[in-house]
Structures are given as structure tokens and as C-alpha cells.
Design a protein around this motif. Sequence first.
Motif, short mmCIF file in Angstrom:
data_model
loop_
_atom_site.label_atom_id
_atom_site.label_comp_id
_atom_site.label_asym_id
_atom_site.label_seq_id
_atom_site.Cartn_x
_atom_site.Cartn_y
_atom_site.Cartn_z
N GLY A 328 84.14 60.62 -38.06
CA GLY A 328 83.19 61.17 -37.34
C GLY A 328 84.09 61.29 -35.83
N ALA A 329 83.62 62.30 -35.07
CA ALA A 329 84.13 62.65 -33.79
C ALA A 329 83.05 62.77 -32.77
CB ALA A 329 85.11 63.93 -33.79
N SER A 330 83.37 62.00 -31.58
CA SER A 330 82.25 62.09 -30.64
C SER A 330 80.93 61.58 -31.08
CB SER A 330 82.30 63.16 -29.79
OG SER A 330 83.48 63.55 -29.20
N ASP A 331 80.75 60.79 -32.31
CA ASP A 331 79.45 60.54 -32.75
C ASP A 331 78.76 61.50 -33.15
OD1 ASP A 331 80.25 57.80 -32.95
OD2 ASP A 331 78.56 56.96 -31.46
N GLN A 332 79.33 62.81 -33.34
CA GLN A 332 78.35 63.93 -33.47
C GLN A 332 78.54 64.80 -34.69
OE1 GLN A 332 77.46 66.03 -30.02
NE2 GLN A 332 76.44 67.92 -30.89
N VAL A 333 79.97 64.99 -34.80
CA VAL A 333 80.26 65.94 -36.06
C VAL A 333 81.30 64.99 -37.04
CG1 VAL A 333 80.07 67.88 -34.41
CG2 VAL A 333 82.21 66.80 -34.59
N VAL A 334 81.51 65.47 -38.32
CA VAL A 334 82.56 64.93 -39.20
C VAL A 334 83.53 66.04 -39.37
CG1 VAL A 334 82.62 64.40 -41.69
CG2 VAL A 334 80.71 64.05 -40.58
N CYS A 335 84.85 65.33 -39.35
CA CYS A 335 85.91 65.96 -39.37
C CYS A 335 87.08 65.63 -40.57
CB CYS A 335 86.87 66.00 -37.91
SG CYS A 335 85.82 66.74 -36.65
N GLY A 336 88.15 66.33 -40.79
CA GLY A 336 89.00 65.81 -41.74
C GLY A 336 90.46 65.77 -41.36
N ALA A 337 91.36 64.84 -41.70
CA ALA A 337 92.49 65.09 -41.30
C ALA A 337 93.38 64.29 -42.34
CB ALA A 337 92.84 64.22 -40.00
N THR A 338 94.92 64.53 -42.51
CA THR A 338 95.46 63.89 -43.37
C THR A 338 96.39 63.31 -42.69
OG1 THR A 338 96.98 65.71 -43.33
CG2 THR A 338 95.39 65.80 -45.26
N MET A 339 97.03 62.18 -43.42
CA MET A 339 98.18 61.08 -42.77
C MET A 339 98.87 60.83 -44.00
SD MET A 339 96.23 58.56 -40.21
CE MET A 339 94.96 58.94 -39.23
N LEU A 340 100.09 60.43 -43.82
CA LEU A 340 100.89 59.74 -44.93
C LEU A 340 101.12 58.39 -44.74
CD1 LEU A 340 104.02 62.50 -44.75
CD2 LEU A 340 101.99 62.40 -46.09
N VAL A 341 100.76 57.50 -45.88
CA VAL A 341 101.09 56.19 -45.89
C VAL A 341 102.35 55.87 -45.28
CG1 VAL A 341 101.10 54.49 -47.61
CG2 VAL A 341 99.56 55.82 -47.71
N SER A 342 103.43 56.58 -46.06
CA SER A 342 104.78 56.11 -45.68
C SER A 342 105.05 56.08 -44.14
CB SER A 342 105.87 57.30 -46.35
OG SER A 342 105.38 58.41 -46.08
N GLU A 343 104.39 57.17 -43.39
CA GLU A 343 104.56 57.24 -41.94
C GLU A 343 103.78 56.23 -41.36
OE1 GLU A 343 105.21 62.02 -41.21
OE2 GLU A 343 103.63 61.06 -40.08
N ILE A 344 102.48 55.68 -41.73
CA ILE A 344 102.04 54.63 -41.05
C ILE A 344 102.72 53.75 -41.29
CG2 ILE A 344 99.76 53.28 -41.16
CD1 ILE A 344 98.24 55.87 -42.24
N LEU A 345 103.06 53.22 -42.64
CA LEU A 345 104.09 51.99 -42.73
C LEU A 345 105.10 51.85 -41.82
CD1 LEU A 345 103.86 51.63 -46.57
CD2 LEU A 345 102.41 50.37 -44.89
N ALA A 346 106.03 53.13 -41.74
CA ALA A 346 107.15 53.12 -40.72
C ALA A 346 106.66 52.94 -39.51
CB ALA A 346 107.82 54.70 -40.84
N SER A 347 105.63 53.38 -38.89
CA SER A 347 105.03 53.12 -37.61
C SER A 347 104.80 51.76 -37.37
CB SER A 347 103.95 53.78 -37.21
OG SER A 347 102.68 53.47 -37.69
N LEU A 348 104.31 50.78 -38.27
CA LEU A 348 104.15 49.40 -38.26
C LEU A 348 105.43 48.56 -38.46
CD1 LEU A 348 101.07 49.05 -40.83
CD2 LEU A 348 100.98 48.95 -38.31
N ARG A 349 106.45 49.26 -38.85
CA ARG A 349 107.80 48.65 -38.82
C ARG A 349 108.30 48.63 -37.51
NH1 ARG A 349 109.34 51.77 -42.95
NH2 ARG A 349 107.91 51.27 -44.84
N ARG A 350 108.05 49.59 -36.55
CA ARG A 350 108.86 49.67 -35.32
C ARG A 350 108.73 48.83 -34.52
NH1 ARG A 350 108.31 55.50 -36.04
NH2 ARG A 350 106.48 55.57 -34.98
#
Lengths: 350, 350
Positions: A328-350
Motif C-alpha cells: 500500500g502506498a500513501s494508504d490509497q493505492v496498491v503498488c508492486g516492487a521486487t527485491m532480492l533476498v540476497s541483497e536484504i541479507l547482505a544489508s543486514l550483515r553490514r
Amino acid sequence: MPDLATRFEQNPIFSPVDVPPSIPDLMVRCVLNPGVFRRDGKTCLLLRVAEDAEDSDTVVRTPVLAPNAPNGIAVLEFERADPDLDLSDPRFIVHRGETYLSTMSHLRLATSTDGVQFEVAPKPLLLGEGAHESFGIEDCRVTEIEGRFYLTYSAVSANGVGIGMVSTEDWTEFTRHGIVLPPHNKDCAPFPERIQGSYWTLHRPFDALIGGRNIWISRSPDLLHWGEHVCLARKRPDHWDCERIGAGAAPIRTDEGWLEIYHGADHDSRYCLGAMLLGPDDPTRVLARSEHPIMEPSAPYEKEGFFGNVVFCNGHIVDGDRITIYYGASDQVVCGATMLVSEILASLRR
Amino acid sequence: MPDLATRFEQNPIFSPVDVPPSIPDLMVRCVLNPGVFRRDGKTCLLLRVAEDAEDSDTVVRTPVLAPNAPNGIAVLEFERADPDLDLSDPRFIVHRGETYLSTMSHLRLATSTDGVQFEVAPKPLLLGEGAHESFGIEDCRVTEIEGRFYLTYSAVSANGVGIGMVSTEDWTEFTRHGIVLPPHNKDCAPFPERIQGSYWTLHRPFDALIGGRNIWISRSPDLLHWGEHVCLARKRPDHWDCERIGAGAAPIRTDEGWLEIYHGADHDSRYCLGAMLLGPDDPTRVLARSEHPIMEPSAPYEKEGFFGNVVFCNGHIVDGDRITIYYGASDQVVCGATMLVSEILASLRR
């Protein structure tokens, strides 16, 4: 600094004009915060559709469920001139010490073969029911557990906001399990499988006097009765998530532990997404947590709307390393996006 | 109009001077709200003892549990001159958005052969333990179920106020069951026996945004995991219980149904006692409820104290038609009174 999300070019993929109202007397004000699941090769969204009755210069109206009213919906009216009326927060109508919502939400199904172009059902899939859902049902998580889909959502009524649960195997017959966590509670995201022989869920009780809004984890023998409640993660002073935090969708099993994409807000109610990693065999242990958001409001539709500066995710599809989040964006519309598990995990290691 | 309670001539039966502090650094500020049970022919009170550290002209102090401090207790200090310090409510210390309690409570045993003269233990029976009880444990209900005593109390910490549970058979070995209902919750009173094959409890979640403080009832297969939460009874506008209500001790089985003595407060925080009658085979049905209080603050010790105009009962002994209630008065002392079940039931029929 760009965040870790690659937004759909087609965003927003749902706006209020894309969804027909449940009855002609109502208007769709917001479409937001979908639960997400896969079935028969399709991507399915369980949209939160927030509807309103038309106001006039002198009167503010809001719908509530009322079993004996036509279509099961009654419209409450409040005189704008009433000195006891408080409309300062667009989400609420406060009148003589009682709080009502300015909109009533139901859950609507939308399906897609490509995950971008969706077909939306003309009618609600699930409406609120009974004394604990008369102001609507909101922000559903859909978790498939042992072949059955469990829907956990905010059940709103004059009795407060608690967690309601419905389950289904075939999306035709639904079993209502009532209120599984009492008020005030939101953001209930069960784990998709048993750990240590038990079911587990994340949720977000709210203590207005001490503690505020933090993420808790609880354990159950049967998904219906919950106990062994533990405060898992707290809001953090001087961080992007200093004011409140809450779970997103069901945690994702990774080689490093359970990955949870959660939301946090600061004192300006700016909602971002972050991640935390929980112990693979003991989900009450937080192994890592985002120092900075992995996604923050930046696109125009995320910065302005019914309640601006909000990205809020309670549903995603995981395909190998790739997570497609619907948000949900701005409590008004629905949006989509992609992320990579590997990138999220890497960000958690920093 | 006199109420239905015959107060002990000896009231108050416990004042702060009657209870030695748990460690020499602390002072007993209040002794209140006892859980009550019978064992070996004796009447036993599980007193809530609220302790404080001595303040000075310039500094306000409050104790908190800290496992690594001497005696397991650390004393927090706040400068009175700090503009971010709020002491307007005597029960709280609010500092930079964080709320602390002005006292820390533990549970202390007192026993009696006649129900009036009590011998108090020199040391605490139960202290808070772990991350969810670091500000203390309060207002314990003691319910004997199938030969085991279940202690349900308010567990207070920076994570909020939830319901903690401890059980014991012999009052020597205790099993800690953790938080059985998440924040914000208080006033948890389990039923003394199964109904429809399940365990049941009354409790009082608090939704600060919608609904406020009402009495809920929940169901459990094992007393540890709770679900099927239902709002049982709400505060009533223009009544003595218009602001908040909460359960007292375990409901009492009568020929007409389950009798529950509960507390209610009005907008001036005047706490009275009332009664409700619940269906004998379906405790989610309220058959009757006090239009007027069955007990209200009238004696001097009930009208003035740490927090005046309060009678609060979370423990009683039932002996045929006679109920001996032990109650906190003005959040400072413990008192006793008797009532008749028959008179309460008659008052509910009017």
C-alpha cells in the motif's frame, strides 16, 4: 541513496477507480495493503478496499455493518457543526468520546497470471461479521500452512481493534475462527510452518500507557489459541522506526534464518520497510535488523495520498532469490516492487 | 443508601507500616489488592506490596528489577528540575516519552486462622522475573483449578502491561508460564472449573484508540494458550462504570449462574464494585448486571489515600451464602468486608 526495491513501471497497479464499490451507495476511497498468495499458478491479492458514504456540506457520513439494515450496511451521520465532532485525523471520526472509522474496509480478490495485470472481482470476498467486525476488516495476511490458507486481519468495531482469523482450503468455503488476539492488536503474521512442534505468529499489541507499539511473537498448539507471548523487537529511539513497528507478511525461510520484512514509522508517521532475521530454530531470537530502511517513500504515489509518506507491505511472493512485494502506498493505492533476498541479507550483515 | 458490604471493624487490616520492606533500601508505600485463597484451613492473602526508593528535594527515585544489580534491584533517578519529567499522576513517572511506575510491586503472603488477624511473611513470595516483569507484578488473582493454584497478575515492564501466570500445587515450587495475554491487559480471572470441556477466563484488554477498557472472556484448551476472545461486557455511559470496568476474582458458581464481582470506575476515577451474572453453561452470556454499585467508597480509608476513592477487589472466600472479600482501599491499604450471595443476586433481579 536508492533503496533495495525495484518498483513496477506500472505503479500504482490499483487505484480506487479500478475497484467497483460493494453497493451503489458507497464510494471506494482507498485500495491498499493486500494479502498475497499463489494458487493454481496465479498471483492472488486480497485487497483491502476502504469505502465511504458521500458527505455533504453539513453532514459527515460513514458506513458500518448492521445485520438488520438493507444490504447489511447502515450509514451513520454526524453534523459538521457539532462541537463534539473531531475530524482532525482523516482515518477517524471522534464523536462524544466514541471513535468511529472514516471508512469501512472489506477484502476483495484480484488475480493475475503475470503478477502485474490483475483482474478484480466485482464483489467483496469477505466482509466483516458479528460484533467484533462491525467497522470492517483490514490488512489481511494470507499464510498457507499445511495445505490450508489462514487469513489474519485487523477486526475493527466499537469493542476495539483485534486480530480476526478465517481459514479456507478452497477459497469457496471459509471457517471463521473469531478473535484470536484481543485488542489492541494488528499486524498478525503467522509462520508458514511449525518450529519446535508449535505454530508461531508475529503480532503487534499496543500498550498506550507503557511500551507503545512493538512486535511480539507467540506460540500455539493449534493456531487458534495463543500464549507464551514474548516481546521480540522494540521501536528504536533515533531510528527510522522510532515511533512504532509491526510485522509484514509471513516470515520467509532462508539459509540464515527467518527473514521478516516489517514496517516502522517515525514521529512524523513516515512508514518505511525494514528487515529482521530471526533464529532458524528459535524464532524468538533476533539475529539482525536493518539499521536503515530497505524501502522508503520516494515515488510521488508513496509521498502523497489519503495518508501520505507511507509504504506498507503485508504480502509478497517469493521465487528463489526474488521477492515480489505488493504494498500500500500513501494508504490509497496498491503498488508492486521486487527485491532480492540476497541483497536484504547482505544489508543486514553490514 | 448503604451498600451491600459489611466492613470489618478492624479495617484497614493491612497498612504499609505492617509490612517490612523486601530490602532495607526500599520503603513500603502501599499494600493493596490481595489475591485470596484457602489452604490447610487457613485464609491466605497474596498481598501486592508496592515499594519505593526515597526521594530527595532534587531527585525522584524508583526501583526496577535488574538481574545484575545488588539484590536484583536497581534504583532509577530523575532530576526534578528536568523539564521532560512529568509526575502529574502519582502512579507514573513519565520521562522523555518513556513511562515508569512510581513504585515497584511484589507479592507477599499473609495467613490467618480467623480471616481477620493475619501474619505477614517477612520476605516476598514472588518477585517479577525477566524482561516482561522488570517494573513489578501486581493485583494477583489466585484460582484453584483441578487441585492446582493458578496465579494471574499484571506483569509490568517497559514492554507494557500484560498478564503473567504462575502455577503451584504446594506453594513451594512454582512454575512460570510467561505472558498468557499480551499488552495492554489486566484483571485476568480464570473460572475455577471447565465449562463445555474448556477452560475460560475473564480479562480486560485496553484499546486506547477505540473501545477503551471492557471485560472480555476467552477460552483455552490448557490454561496457557487463549483464543475465541469475546467482548463480554462494556462500560456503560451515564453509569457508575462509565469509564472502565474489569473483572475481580474467579467467578462464583451459584444456582442462577456464574456470579462475578467486578470493578468499575467513572470519569472521576471513582472505583466501585458491582456484580454480573453469567450463564451457567455459557459464560459468554450476561444474564444480569448491577444498575448501581454493590459497594462504593464511603469509609475514610476508602476515600483518601495514595489514590483516593477506590475500592478494588481481586480476592474473596466463599462460604455458603457468605462472601468475605478482601479489597484494596485508596490504592494504599487492605480491608475486609462480608456480603451475602443471596443479597447480591436479589439486587440483580431488581
